[in-house]
Design a protein around this motif. Structure first.
Motif, PDB file in Angstrom:
ATOM      1  N   HIS A 297      -5.401  -6.449   3.143  1.00 33.77           N
ATOM      2  CA  HIS A 297      -4.550  -7.092   2.273  1.00 33.77           C
ATOM      3  C   HIS A 297      -3.519  -6.195   1.661  1.00 33.77           C
ATOM      4  O   HIS A 297      -2.744  -6.126   0.653  1.00 33.77           O
ATOM      5  CB  HIS A 297      -5.381  -7.549   0.799  1.00 33.77           C
TER       6      HIS A 297
ATOM      7  N   VAL B   3      -3.270  -2.939   0.592  1.00 33.87           N
ATOM      8  CA  VAL B   3      -3.550  -2.535  -0.607  1.00 33.87           C
ATOM      9  C   VAL B   3      -4.003  -0.967  -0.191  1.00 33.87           C
ATOM     10  O   VAL B   3      -4.727  -0.565   0.786  1.00 33.87           O
ATOM     11  CB  VAL B   3      -4.621  -3.026  -1.333  1.00 33.87           C
TER      12      VAL B   3
ATOM     13  N   ALA C  96       0.957  -1.241  -0.065  1.00 33.26           N
ATOM     14  CA  ALA C  96       0.012   0.043   0.057  1.00 33.26           C
ATOM     15  C   ALA C  96       0.648   1.366  -0.062  1.00 33.26           C
ATOM     16  O   ALA C  96       0.526   2.223  -0.738  1.00 33.26           O
ATOM     17  CB  ALA C  96      -0.784  -0.164   1.142  1.00 33.26           C
TER      18      ALA C  96
ATOM     19  N   ARG D 156      -4.114  -2.564  -7.709  1.00 39.88           N
ATOM     20  CA  ARG D 156      -3.063  -2.126  -6.707  1.00 39.88           C
ATOM     21  C   ARG D 156      -3.330  -0.964  -5.875  1.00 39.88           C
ATOM     22  O   ARG D 156      -2.887  -0.535  -4.954  1.00 39.88           O
ATOM     23  CB  ARG D 156      -1.580  -1.789  -7.351  1.00 39.88           C
ATOM     24  N   PHE D 157      -4.511  -0.587  -6.039  1.00 41.42           N
ATOM     25  CA  PHE D 157      -5.047   0.259  -5.313  1.00 41.42           C
ATOM     26  C   PHE D 157      -6.757   0.424  -5.391  1.00 41.42           C
ATOM     27  O   PHE D 157      -7.141   0.130  -6.675  1.00 41.42           O
ATOM     28  CB  PHE D 157      -4.696   1.935  -5.141  1.00 41.42           C
TER      29      PHE D 157
ATOM     30  N   ALA E  63      -9.131  -3.460   2.430  1.00 42.72           N
ATOM     31  CA  ALA E  63      -7.762  -2.948   1.860  1.00 42.72           C
ATOM     32  C   ALA E  63      -6.471  -3.101   2.769  1.00 42.72           C
ATOM     33  O   ALA E  63      -5.733  -3.797   2.326  1.00 42.72           O
ATOM     34  CB  ALA E  63      -8.024  -1.710   1.392  1.00 42.72           C
TER      35      ALA E  63
ATOM     36  N   GLY F  35      -5.371   0.579 -10.482  1.00 42.22           N
ATOM     37  CA  GLY F  35      -6.157   0.137  -9.742  1.00 42.22           C
ATOM     38  C   GLY F  35      -7.750   0.356 -10.033  1.00 42.22           C
ATOM     39  O   GLY F  35      -7.877   0.646 -11.081  1.00 42.22           O
TER      40      GLY F  35
ATOM     41  N   LEU G 227      -9.007  -6.711  -6.683  1.00 38.83           N
ATOM     42  CA  LEU G 227      -7.699  -7.419  -6.328  1.00 38.83           C
ATOM     43  C   LEU G 227      -7.146  -8.558  -7.242  1.00 38.83           C
ATOM     44  O   LEU G 227      -6.148  -8.948  -7.521  1.00 38.83           O
ATOM     45  CB  LEU G 227      -7.639  -7.871  -4.833  1.00 38.83           C
TER      46      LEU G 227
END
Length: 209
Positions: free
Chosen positions: A106, A108, A3, A88-89, A103, A69, A83
């Motif tokens: 994980h 992220v 993240a 990635r976001f 998030a 993302g 995901l």
């Protein structure tokens, strides 16, 4: 990608390019042009047809040269599917604490949508490092300037109705980045006119530099 890496990419690029089109035919090519011009944070809203497939292809083609993302992530199920596609976001149109928590679990990055000071504070308290101010067109940059007096740690990304002429004012008010859709992409996602996209990308990069 952790993240922290995605958050830093958003801060460094200062733009989140929102790629929403009625078809996916030009999405990946447009993403490549944006990355070539230094816009290396790309959001694929889940409301667009074939968004997850486009996200998967972009992640594969760009091969680490960009941070891709998913947008319009409203539920934990949306987050899970994003995901799985390589996001990635995650970006939400509204404040969902369960999405923020998912998030975080994980590792992220997540940008929950918020409109009021209370929602922004709630998002930060829930663990979001950046918050999407949406719709930004319903506020003025002065709102953000005033907000950051009592909440200086607020990392805000105005999104929705931000024009090229507004970019400098939002940045001066303390925006860490801007979320930009059609004012950046124009009609490229429909026509495939990559040359015009390149010109607009350069103008936006100059506006936030």
């Amino acid at each position: 990608m952790k993240a922290a890496t995605a958050y830093q990419a958003i801060r460094d690029t200062r733009l989140v390019a929102i790629l929403r089109g009625s078809n996916t035919g030009h999405l990946v090519a447009a993403a490549q042009v944006l990355v070539e011009e230094g816009v290396r944070v790309l959001e694929f809203p889940l409301t667009g047809p074939g968004a997850l497939d486009a996200l998967r292809r972009a992640v594969e083609v760009l091969d680490g040269r960009a941070v891709a993302g998913a947008g319009t992530v409203r539920t934990v199920d949306d987050a899970r599917r994003a995901l799985d596609a390589g996001a990635r976001f995650l970006v939400s149109p509204s404040l969902s604490v369960p999405v923020i928590q998912y998030a975080q679990a994980h590792d992220v990055a997540v940008l929950p949508g918020a409109f009021t000071p209370t929602e922004i504070a709630t998002a930060l308290e829930a663990g979001a490092e950046l918050v999407k101010l949406f719709p930004a067109a319903s506020h003025r940059p002065e709102f953000l300037r005033q907000l950051r007096v009592p909440v200086p740690e607020a990392g805000v990304v105005p999104t929705g109705g931000v024009g090229l002429d507004d970019a400098a004012a939002w940045r001066a008010a303390g925006a860490v980045a801007l979320g930009i859709g059609s004012p950046l992409t124009g009609d490229t996602l429909e026509t495939g006119d990559l040359a015009r996209l390149r010109v607009r990308a350069r103008a936006w990069k100059a506006a936030v530099s």
